[in-house]
Every structure is written in C-alpha cells, then in structure tokens.
Design a protein around this motif. Structure first.
Motif, PDB file in Angstrom:
ATOM      1  N   TYR A 109       0.823  -1.212   0.000  1.00  0.00           N
ATOM      2  CA  TYR A 109       0.000   0.000   0.000  1.00  0.00           C
ATOM      3  C   TYR A 109       0.857   1.262   0.000  1.00  0.00           C
ATOM      4  N   GLY A 110       2.042   1.177   0.598  1.00  0.00           N
ATOM      5  CA  GLY A 110       2.961   2.306   0.525  1.00  0.00           C
ATOM      6  C   GLY A 110       3.381   2.563  -0.914  1.00  0.00           C
ATOM      7  N   LEU A 111       3.694   1.485  -1.644  1.00  0.00           N
ATOM      8  CA  LEU A 111       4.058   1.613  -3.055  1.00  0.00           C
ATOM      9  C   LEU A 111       2.874   2.125  -3.865  1.00  0.00           C
ATOM     10  N   ALA A 112       1.681   1.586  -3.582  1.00  0.00           N
ATOM     11  CA  ALA A 112       0.490   2.003  -4.317  1.00  0.00           C
ATOM     12  C   ALA A 112       0.231   3.498  -4.136  1.00  0.00           C
ATOM     13  N   LEU A 113       0.341   3.970  -2.909  1.00  0.00           N
ATOM     14  CA  LEU A 113       0.103   5.388  -2.635  1.00  0.00           C
ATOM     15  C   LEU A 113       1.115   6.260  -3.370  1.00  0.00           C
ATOM     16  N   SER A 114       2.356   5.811  -3.417  1.00  0.00           N
ATOM     17  CA  SER A 114       3.409   6.624  -4.042  1.00  0.00           C
ATOM     18  C   SER A 114       3.308   6.653  -5.558  1.00  0.00           C
ATOM     19  N   THR A 115       2.565   5.708  -6.164  1.00  0.00           N
ATOM     20  CA  THR A 115       2.447   5.671  -7.622  1.00  0.00           C
ATOM     21  C   THR A 115       1.096   6.168  -8.121  1.00  0.00           C
ATOM     22  N   ALA A 116       0.139   6.365  -7.220  1.00  0.00           N
ATOM     23  CA  ALA A 116      -1.195   6.841  -7.616  1.00  0.00           C
ATOM     24  C   ALA A 116      -1.210   8.365  -7.709  1.00  0.00           C
ATOM     25  N   SER A 117      -2.036   8.888  -8.612  1.00  0.00           N
ATOM     26  CA  SER A 117      -2.154  10.337  -8.766  1.00  0.00           C
ATOM     27  C   SER A 117      -3.587  10.834  -8.604  1.00  0.00           C
ATOM     28  N   ARG A 118      -4.579  10.001  -8.973  1.00  0.00           N
ATOM     29  CA  ARG A 118      -5.971  10.442  -8.847  1.00  0.00           C
ATOM     30  C   ARG A 118      -6.357  10.484  -7.381  1.00  0.00           C
ATOM     31  N   GLN A 119      -7.063  11.520  -6.976  1.00  0.00           N
ATOM     32  CA  GLN A 119      -7.270  11.779  -5.561  1.00  0.00           C
ATOM     33  C   GLN A 119      -8.031  10.673  -4.848  1.00  0.00           C
ATOM     34  N   ASP A 120      -9.072  10.114  -5.497  1.00  0.00           N
ATOM     35  CA  ASP A 120      -9.839   9.064  -4.816  1.00  0.00           C
ATOM     36  C   ASP A 120      -9.003   7.803  -4.616  1.00  0.00           C
ATOM     37  N   ILE A 121      -8.102   7.526  -5.559  1.00  0.00           N
ATOM     38  CA  ILE A 121      -7.225   6.360  -5.412  1.00  0.00           C
ATOM     39  C   ILE A 121      -6.224   6.614  -4.285  1.00  0.00           C
ATOM     40  N   ARG A 122      -5.687   7.821  -4.222  1.00  0.00           N
ATOM     41  CA  ARG A 122      -4.735   8.152  -3.159  1.00  0.00           C
ATOM     42  C   ARG A 122      -5.415   8.088  -1.788  1.00  0.00           C
ATOM     43  N   GLU A 123      -6.648   8.554  -1.702  1.00  0.00           N
ATOM     44  CA  GLU A 123      -7.379   8.499  -0.438  1.00  0.00           C
ATOM     45  C   GLU A 123      -7.637   7.053  -0.027  1.00  0.00           C
ATOM     46  N   PHE A 124      -7.961   6.209  -1.012  1.00  0.00           N
ATOM     47  CA  PHE A 124      -8.206   4.796  -0.722  1.00  0.00           C
ATOM     48  C   PHE A 124      -6.954   4.133  -0.173  1.00  0.00           C
ATOM     49  N   TYR A 125      -5.802   4.385  -0.810  1.00  0.00           N
ATOM     50  CA  TYR A 125      -4.569   3.733  -0.354  1.00  0.00           C
ATOM     51  C   TYR A 125      -3.997   4.363   0.907  1.00  0.00           C
ATOM     52  N   THR A 126      -4.325   5.606   1.165  1.00  0.00           N
ATOM     53  CA  THR A 126      -3.987   6.186   2.465  1.00  0.00           C
ATOM     54  C   THR A 126      -4.748   5.443   3.564  1.00  0.00           C
ATOM     55  N   GLN A 127      -6.026   5.178   3.283  1.00  0.00           N
ATOM     56  CA  GLN A 127      -6.862   4.450   4.242  1.00  0.00           C
ATOM     57  C   GLN A 127      -6.371   3.020   4.429  1.00  0.00           C
ATOM     58  N   THR A 128      -6.069   2.323   3.329  1.00  0.00           N
ATOM     59  CA  THR A 128      -5.624   0.929   3.444  1.00  0.00           C
ATOM     60  C   THR A 128      -4.282   0.840   4.176  1.00  0.00           C
ATOM     61  N   LEU A 129      -3.445   1.859   3.985  1.00  0.00           N
ATOM     62  CA  LEU A 129      -2.156   1.872   4.681  1.00  0.00           C
ATOM     63  C   LEU A 129      -2.366   1.995   6.189  1.00  0.00           C
ATOM     64  N   HIS A 130      -3.282   2.884   6.596  1.00  0.00           N
ATOM     65  CA  HIS A 130      -3.593   3.037   8.024  1.00  0.00           C
ATOM     66  C   HIS A 130      -4.195   1.746   8.585  1.00  0.00           C
ATOM     67  N   GLU A 131      -5.017   1.077   7.781  1.00  0.00           N
ATOM     68  CA  GLU A 131      -5.624  -0.179   8.229  1.00  0.00           C
ATOM     69  C   GLU A 131      -4.562  -1.261   8.438  1.00  0.00           C
ATOM     70  N   SER A 132      -3.583  -1.313   7.530  1.00  0.00           N
ATOM     71  CA  SER A 132      -2.514  -2.297   7.672  1.00  0.00           C
ATOM     72  C   SER A 132      -1.658  -2.016   8.897  1.00  0.00           C
ATOM     73  N   ILE A 133      -1.444  -0.723   9.177  1.00  0.00           N
ATOM     74  CA  ILE A 133      -0.706  -0.346  10.384  1.00  0.00           C
ATOM     75  C   ILE A 133      -1.450  -0.832  11.623  1.00  0.00           C
ATOM     76  N   GLU A 134      -2.772  -0.608  11.632  1.00  0.00           N
ATOM     77  CA  GLU A 134      -3.566  -1.045  12.780  1.00  0.00           C
ATOM     78  C   GLU A 134      -3.545  -2.563  12.928  1.00  0.00           C
TER      79      GLU A 134
END
Length: 341
Positions: A109-134
């Motif tokens: 998800y860190g890689l996904a966030l760093s390669t995404a540009s569309r805002q909804d995709i970035r928001e989704f992977y920001t969320q999934t990254l936080h979920e994986s941390i939890e």
C-alpha cells in the motif's frame, strides 16, 4: 471520497488495484476458513478485522472498475474455499500468517500510494495503509503477549563511529570476509522468516493437493525454501546470531483440502513474487559481495520455480491475464484479415 470520475485511471492505478483485487479476494477465502476453525478467542477478533478489510477492499475496487467501465477481475470466490473442511493449521499459525499479511500490506500500500495520482485512489490507499498499520500493531501486540514474536538478533551497542579504511569492507566474492552489518542482518533475518512462513504454507498445500504435477511442484517449492533457510541461517551463524524455528509443527495431519488448487497455486506464486522482491531489496542494501551474489543466485532459482508455477496455471486454464497495453500490430493484422475476407 472525492468525485473525480472524469480523470482517467493511469496504468499504475489500474495495476495496483488489479493486483490488490487478486490478493484480497484470495485473502477473503483463506480468512473465512481460518475464522471457521479458530478456537483462540484472542485471535478471532483479528481474523474478523482482517476479513472485513479484505471484503471492503474487494467491494471498493470492483465498484471503481465498474464506474470506469473496466471488466472486474475474476480473482477468487466462495467456490475456492470449503469452510467445512477439517483444520489444516493451528491457531498460532494463523497469527503468524496475519503478521506476514500485514507486513505485505504495509509495503504494497505504501508503493500504491506513491504511484497513484488520482485523488480518490490516493485516499483509498492512504486508508488501506492506516488499516494495515492497525492490523500489524494488533497482531504484533498479541504475538508479544503470547511470547511467539520472532525478534531480529541483538548486536552490541556501538560505542563510537567507524569509517571503512580499506576495500576489504565490501567483502570477497569467494569467502565471507567480515561480520554482517545491522542492515544486512535485518534482511537476512527477515528472509529467513518469510521462507519459514512460505515453507509452512507450501508444506500444508503439498499435503492436501490432489493433482500429481501440482503436488510435485509444491514439494519442489518446499525443498527450495528449506535450502534458502539453511543458507541464511548458516550466514547468521557465522556471526554467532540465531535465525528462526520451523512452523511445520503447526500443520495438522489432515489431507482433505479446504482450498481449490487454483487458489493454492496462485498463493504460492504470490509468496514467490514477494520473496523475489525481498531478495532484490536485500541486494540493494548489501555492501558485501558474497552476500549479494547469494541473493542473486537464489533469486534466479525462485524465478524459475515461479515460471513453472505460472505454466501450471496456464495448463489448467487458471492464469488470469492482467490488463495490458494495446497490441496495435495485432489490430492491423486483424483489419487486414477482415479486408481480405
């Protein structure tokens, strides 16, 4: 999430969502089975949480693909799992599995966030990254509580800073010439742990697979993993450092398969891909020639094993092709055929 459907998905965004759909649809099957068999009431909530994450991810990606008029991937469904099958793994194994799963999520998800540009995709992977941390935080906390978390080896505290005075620090192709650095120890140890997990998964699948060629493939994978474990453990042992312990005792004796052979083959292929990535990262951080050469050699070995697994999936009609660039040469050839016909 932001309404920006007028912006097309990039190839990177399509790729990361397609890959995640495959992984999370597989995880849904595996976690449903684990949840149906779990007896430890401290592990159950973690399985429920991980399953809810995978279900939400699959639903969101499917919806996004549909909005973009992309064909949704097939991935894996309830047909690929039998939750009524007997228990294949002990509860403690599922905790190790969740730990590995959360680590993979953090990296992916860190890689996904760093390669995404569309805002909804970035928001989704920001969320999934936080979920994986939890998930990782909760899993590690319980593993520490149960005393089963494998800590990386300890080394003495440095009392002063040293600078390399000769090229010998970089090592020798033909022999081990110096103790491992902390960075090298970290990667060697983590590669032992991932191979221990991979070997346990493959051993369980080898035990329950029906097709002779798939069983033979899993046996080969089991032997490769064992060889890599022994090599890395020996490398740590040269510096009086410990590796890890086997997970095979956490596998039961059942032979009834809860998973389709399609799922098992894909799962092993996914583990191999992660292993190749781990080896590549280890090479990039290793300053010791002999260790880097070992990684390169082992990468080549597992790459050949992965290719054989892909060929098996193609043989049985299970290899789902990722989205691809347009083959314009083929378009022209097809047009010419229509003209002459």
């Amino acid at each position: 999430m932001s309404n920006i459907s007028h912006i097309r998905l990039t190839s990177a965004e399509i790729a990361i969502m397609w890959t995640q759909y495959q992984s999370d649809s597989l995880a849904k099957c595996v976690l449903k089975y684990f949840l149906a068999k779990v007896e430890d009431e401290k592990i159950r909530p973690l399985l429920e949480f991980a399953l809810s994450l995978s279900q939400n991810h699959v639903a969101w990606i499917r919806s996004t693909y549909q909005n973009e008029q992309f064909a949704s991937p097939v991935g894996f469904t309830n047909e690929d799992v039998d939750t009524n099958a007997e228990r294949l793994f002990a509860d403690i194994f599922t905790l190790h599995y969740l730990n590995n799963m959360s680590r993979v999520g953090l990296a992916a998800y860190g890689l996904a966030l760093s390669t995404a540009s569309r805002q909804d995709i970035r928001e989704f992977y920001t969320q999934t990254l936080h979920e994986s941390i939890e998930l990782n935080e909760r899993v590690v906390k319980l593993m520490l509580e149960k005393g089963i978390y494998a800590r990386s080896p300890y080394i003495p505290a440095s009392k002063h800073v040293e600078f390399a005075k000769q090229q010998a620090f970089l090592g020798n192709v033909f022999k081990v010439s110096r103790p491992l650095t902390a960075v090298e120890i970290m990667h060697v140890f983590m590669n032992i742990q991932t191979n221990i997990m991979g070997k346990a998964v493959i051993t369980g699948f080898w035990q329950i697979a029906s097709s002779p060629d798939i069983r033979s493939h899993f046996l080969r994978g089991k032997e490769i993993a064992q060889k890599h474990i022994e090599l890395f453990t020996k490398r740590l042992g040269a510096d009086d450092l410990a590796g890890g312990s086997s997970m095979e005792p956490l596998i039961t004796t059942v032979t009834q398969s809860p998973f389709s052979e399609k799922l098992m083959l894909f799962h092993v292929s996914a583990l191999i891909q992660m292993g190749i990535g781990n080896y590549g990262l280890a090479i990039s951080t290793s300053q010791c020639y002999d260790l880097a050469i070992d990684y390169a050699r082992l990468m080549a070995e597992v790459a050949l094993f992965a290719e054989d697994g892909a060929n098996l999936m193609i043989k049985y009609g299970w290899f789902e092709e990722p989205p691809q660039a347009v083959d314009r040469q083929m378009l022209v050839e097809n047009k010419n055929m229509e003209i002459f016909n």
